[in-house]
Motif scaffolding. Structure first.
Motif, mmCIF file in Angstrom:
data_model
loop_
_atom_site.group_PDB
_atom_site.id
_atom_site.type_symbol
_atom_site.label_atom_id
_atom_site.label_comp_id
_atom_site.label_asym_id
_atom_site.label_seq_id
_atom_site.Cartn_x
_atom_site.Cartn_y
_atom_site.Cartn_z
ATOM 1 N N ALA A 143 0.852 -1.390 -0.039
ATOM 2 C CA ALA A 143 0.103 -0.034 0.044
ATOM 3 C C ALA A 143 0.829 1.270 -0.137
ATOM 4 C CB ALA A 143 -0.917 -0.059 1.197
ATOM 5 N N VAL A 144 1.758 1.386 0.823
ATOM 6 C CA VAL A 144 2.719 2.529 0.838
ATOM 7 C C VAL A 144 3.680 2.548 -0.442
ATOM 8 C CG1 VAL A 144 5.049 3.420 1.936
ATOM 9 C CG2 VAL A 144 3.024 2.261 3.296
ATOM 10 N N CYS A 145 3.819 1.288 -1.078
ATOM 11 C CA CYS A 145 4.671 1.375 -2.290
ATOM 12 C C CYS A 145 3.643 1.991 -3.408
ATOM 13 C CB CYS A 145 5.103 0.352 -2.738
ATOM 14 S SG CYS A 145 6.089 -0.001 -3.904
ATOM 15 N N LEU A 146 2.308 1.658 -3.558
ATOM 16 C CA LEU A 146 1.255 1.903 -4.565
ATOM 17 C C LEU A 146 0.945 3.570 -4.183
ATOM 18 C CD1 LEU A 146 -0.681 1.155 -6.861
ATOM 19 C CD2 LEU A 146 -2.224 1.156 -4.687
ATOM 20 N N LEU A 147 1.159 3.901 -2.929
ATOM 21 C CA LEU A 147 0.906 5.330 -2.646
ATOM 22 C C LEU A 147 1.975 6.235 -3.203
ATOM 23 C CD1 LEU A 147 -1.023 7.444 -1.138
ATOM 24 C CD2 LEU A 147 0.602 7.062 0.750
ATOM 25 N N LEU A 148 3.058 5.749 -3.080
ATOM 26 C CA LEU A 148 4.335 6.706 -3.559
ATOM 27 C C LEU A 148 4.990 6.418 -4.899
ATOM 28 C CD1 LEU A 148 6.453 6.283 -0.304
ATOM 29 C CD2 LEU A 148 4.693 8.396 -1.006
ATOM 30 N N ARG A 149 4.557 5.057 -5.585
ATOM 31 C CA ARG A 149 5.008 4.747 -6.794
ATOM 32 C C ARG A 149 3.876 4.716 -7.912
ATOM 33 N NH1 ARG A 149 8.950 -0.231 -6.843
ATOM 34 N NH2 ARG A 149 7.654 -0.237 -8.987
ATOM 35 N N LEU A 150 2.652 4.464 -7.432
ATOM 36 C CA LEU A 150 1.512 4.198 -8.335
ATOM 37 C C LEU A 150 1.822 2.899 -9.007
ATOM 38 C CD1 LEU A 150 0.977 7.782 -9.956
ATOM 39 C CD2 LEU A 150 -0.346 6.503 -7.761
ATOM 40 N N GLN A 151 2.532 2.038 -8.124
ATOM 41 C CA GLN A 151 2.911 0.601 -8.902
ATOM 42 C C GLN A 151 2.825 -0.395 -7.575
ATOM 43 O OE1 GLN A 151 6.764 1.191 -10.785
ATOM 44 N NE2 GLN A 151 5.789 0.782 -12.831
ATOM 45 N N SER A 152 2.172 -1.565 -7.906
ATOM 46 C CA SER A 152 2.354 -2.679 -6.844
ATOM 47 C C SER A 152 3.307 -3.363 -7.437
ATOM 48 C CB SER A 152 0.801 -3.502 -7.032
ATOM 49 O OG SER A 152 1.034 -4.513 -6.455
ATOM 50 N N PRO A 153 4.370 -3.815 -6.495
ATOM 51 C CA PRO A 153 5.362 -4.765 -6.834
ATOM 52 C C PRO A 153 4.589 -6.241 -7.086
ATOM 53 C CG PRO A 153 5.391 -4.246 -4.656
ATOM 54 C CD PRO A 153 4.436 -3.572 -4.937
ATOM 55 N N ARG A 154 3.640 -6.569 -6.549
ATOM 56 C CA ARG A 154 2.817 -7.730 -6.771
ATOM 57 C C ARG A 154 1.644 -8.032 -7.747
ATOM 58 N NH1 ARG A 154 1.669 -10.079 -0.991
ATOM 59 N NH2 ARG A 154 0.095 -8.516 -0.930
ATOM 60 N N GLY B 54 8.018 11.625 -4.344
ATOM 61 C CA GLY B 54 9.190 11.229 -3.621
ATOM 62 C C GLY B 54 9.574 10.021 -4.365
ATOM 63 N N LEU B 55 10.493 9.196 -3.556
ATOM 64 C CA LEU B 55 11.289 8.142 -4.272
ATOM 65 C C LEU B 55 11.062 7.081 -3.293
ATOM 66 C CD1 LEU B 55 13.067 6.841 -6.244
ATOM 67 C CD2 LEU B 55 14.996 7.787 -5.248
ATOM 68 N N VAL B 56 10.688 5.833 -3.727
ATOM 69 C CA VAL B 56 10.806 4.623 -2.883
ATOM 70 C C VAL B 56 11.263 3.414 -3.884
ATOM 71 C CG1 VAL B 56 8.374 4.175 -3.610
ATOM 72 C CG2 VAL B 56 9.286 3.118 -1.308
ATOM 73 N N VAL B 57 11.986 2.609 -3.282
ATOM 74 C CA VAL B 57 12.523 1.494 -4.016
ATOM 75 C C VAL B 57 12.067 0.318 -3.326
ATOM 76 C CG1 VAL B 57 14.591 0.122 -4.573
ATOM 77 C CG2 VAL B 57 14.745 2.765 -4.741
ATOM 78 N N TRP B 58 11.320 -0.788 -3.945
ATOM 79 C CA TRP B 58 10.980 -1.774 -3.462
ATOM 80 C C TRP B 58 12.113 -3.093 -3.701
ATOM 81 C CZ3 TRP B 58 6.496 -4.058 -0.942
ATOM 82 C CH2 TRP B 58 6.320 -5.415 -1.131
ATOM 83 N N MET B 59 12.251 -3.707 -2.623
ATOM 84 C CA MET B 59 13.235 -4.918 -2.779
ATOM 85 C C MET B 59 12.602 -6.189 -2.101
ATOM 86 S SD MET B 59 17.040 -3.862 -2.937
ATOM 87 C CE MET B 59 17.492 -5.118 -3.641
ATOM 88 N N GLY B 60 12.108 -7.128 -2.925
ATOM 89 C CA GLY B 60 11.428 -8.234 -2.279
ATOM 90 C C GLY B 60 12.559 -9.447 -2.526
ATOM 91 N N ASN B 61 12.010 -10.484 -1.838
ATOM 92 C CA ASN B 61 13.008 -11.681 -1.792
ATOM 93 C C ASN B 61 13.625 -12.128 -3.177
ATOM 94 O OD1 ASN B 61 12.329 -11.883 0.851
ATOM 95 N ND2 ASN B 61 10.620 -13.445 0.672
ATOM 96 N N GLU B 62 12.992 -11.847 -4.190
ATOM 97 C CA GLU B 62 13.546 -12.238 -5.363
ATOM 98 C C GLU B 62 14.538 -11.354 -5.970
ATOM 99 O OE1 GLU B 62 9.884 -9.850 -6.053
ATOM 100 O OE2 GLU B 62 10.042 -11.613 -4.706
ATOM 101 N N ASP B 63 14.521 -10.026 -5.172
ATOM 102 C CA ASP B 63 15.761 -9.352 -5.548
ATOM 103 C C ASP B 63 17.022 -9.272 -4.806
ATOM 104 O OD1 ASP B 63 14.078 -8.055 -7.379
ATOM 105 O OD2 ASP B 63 12.953 -7.095 -5.847
ATOM 106 N N LEU B 64 17.215 -10.376 -3.804
ATOM 107 C CA LEU B 64 18.204 -10.487 -3.184
ATOM 108 C C LEU B 64 19.479 -10.911 -3.949
ATOM 109 C CD1 LEU B 64 16.687 -11.983 0.139
ATOM 110 C CD2 LEU B 64 17.446 -9.648 -0.261
ATOM 111 N N ASP B 65 19.421 -11.663 -4.964
ATOM 112 C CA ASP B 65 20.513 -12.096 -5.856
ATOM 113 C C ASP B 65 21.375 -10.951 -6.211
ATOM 114 O OD1 ASP B 65 20.372 -14.682 -5.301
ATOM 115 O OD2 ASP B 65 19.125 -15.036 -7.137
ATOM 116 N N LEU B 66 20.614 -9.706 -6.512
ATOM 117 C CA LEU B 66 21.211 -8.518 -7.047
ATOM 118 C C LEU B 66 22.091 -8.140 -5.855
ATOM 119 C CD1 LEU B 66 18.129 -6.325 -8.224
ATOM 120 C CD2 LEU B 66 19.990 -7.536 -9.696
ATOM 121 N N VAL B 67 21.940 -8.448 -4.730
ATOM 122 C CA VAL B 67 22.834 -7.794 -3.338
ATOM 123 C C VAL B 67 23.720 -8.877 -3.201
ATOM 124 C CG1 VAL B 67 22.714 -7.143 -1.092
ATOM 125 C CG2 VAL B 67 20.887 -6.363 -2.512
ATOM 126 N N ARG B 68 23.204 -10.190 -2.994
ATOM 127 C CA ARG B 68 24.210 -11.380 -2.639
ATOM 128 C C ARG B 68 24.804 -12.134 -3.653
ATOM 129 N NH1 ARG B 68 20.536 -14.838 1.293
ATOM 130 N NH2 ARG B 68 18.907 -13.425 1.187
#
Length: 125
Positions: free
Chosen positions: A34-45, A100-114
């Motif tokens: 909901a926060v992501c939608l409010l700030l980005r107008l996109q649902s990550p899911r 403003g700016l918000v970045v969503w990182m879900g479980n599937e995005d952890l490979d980008l970091v690890r």
């Protein structure tokens, strides 16, 4: 609200860093969505607005204060309605330039970091 599993929720979040703790399927991710939608107008899911509407409801509404502005997003089966400080906003780009700016990182995005550099290069390509 009528967003996902919630009929009504009110949260006051201030300061830096928050942690949501609870059993599975209780709505932790839906709050973040909901926060992501409010700030980005996109649902990550969800790809379509109608997927975000609580079962049995006709639409949803999310509002919040961010960066000194009151933001409101209303959704129904036709799409989204947007307001900033109560003023109707017609273009998504105008809303996004104020929200403003918000970045969503879900479980599937952890490979980008690890993971190795290959997954990051693939993401950036």
């Amino acid at each position: 609200m009528n967003f996902r599993c919630f009929e009504q929720v009110s949260l006051k979040l201030s300061g830096a860093g928050k942690i949501f703790v609870g059993e599975n399927a209780q709505g932790k991710t839906s709050l973040l969505e909901a926060v992501c939608l409010l700030l980005r107008l996109q649902s990550p899911r969800a790809r379509q607005t109608r997927q975000l509407i609580r079962e049995g409801a006709n639409g949803f509404g999310i509002s919040g204060d961010a960066w000194g502005r009151n933001l409101q997003v209303r959704g129904d089966r036709k799409g989204l309605g947007l307001r900033i400080e109560g003023e109707k906003i017609m273009a998504r780009r105008d809303y996004l330039s104020e929200s403003g700016l918000v970045v969503w990182m879900g479980n599937e995005d952890l490979d980008l970091v690890r993971g190795g550099g290959e997954s990051r290069r693939r993401f950036l390509d």
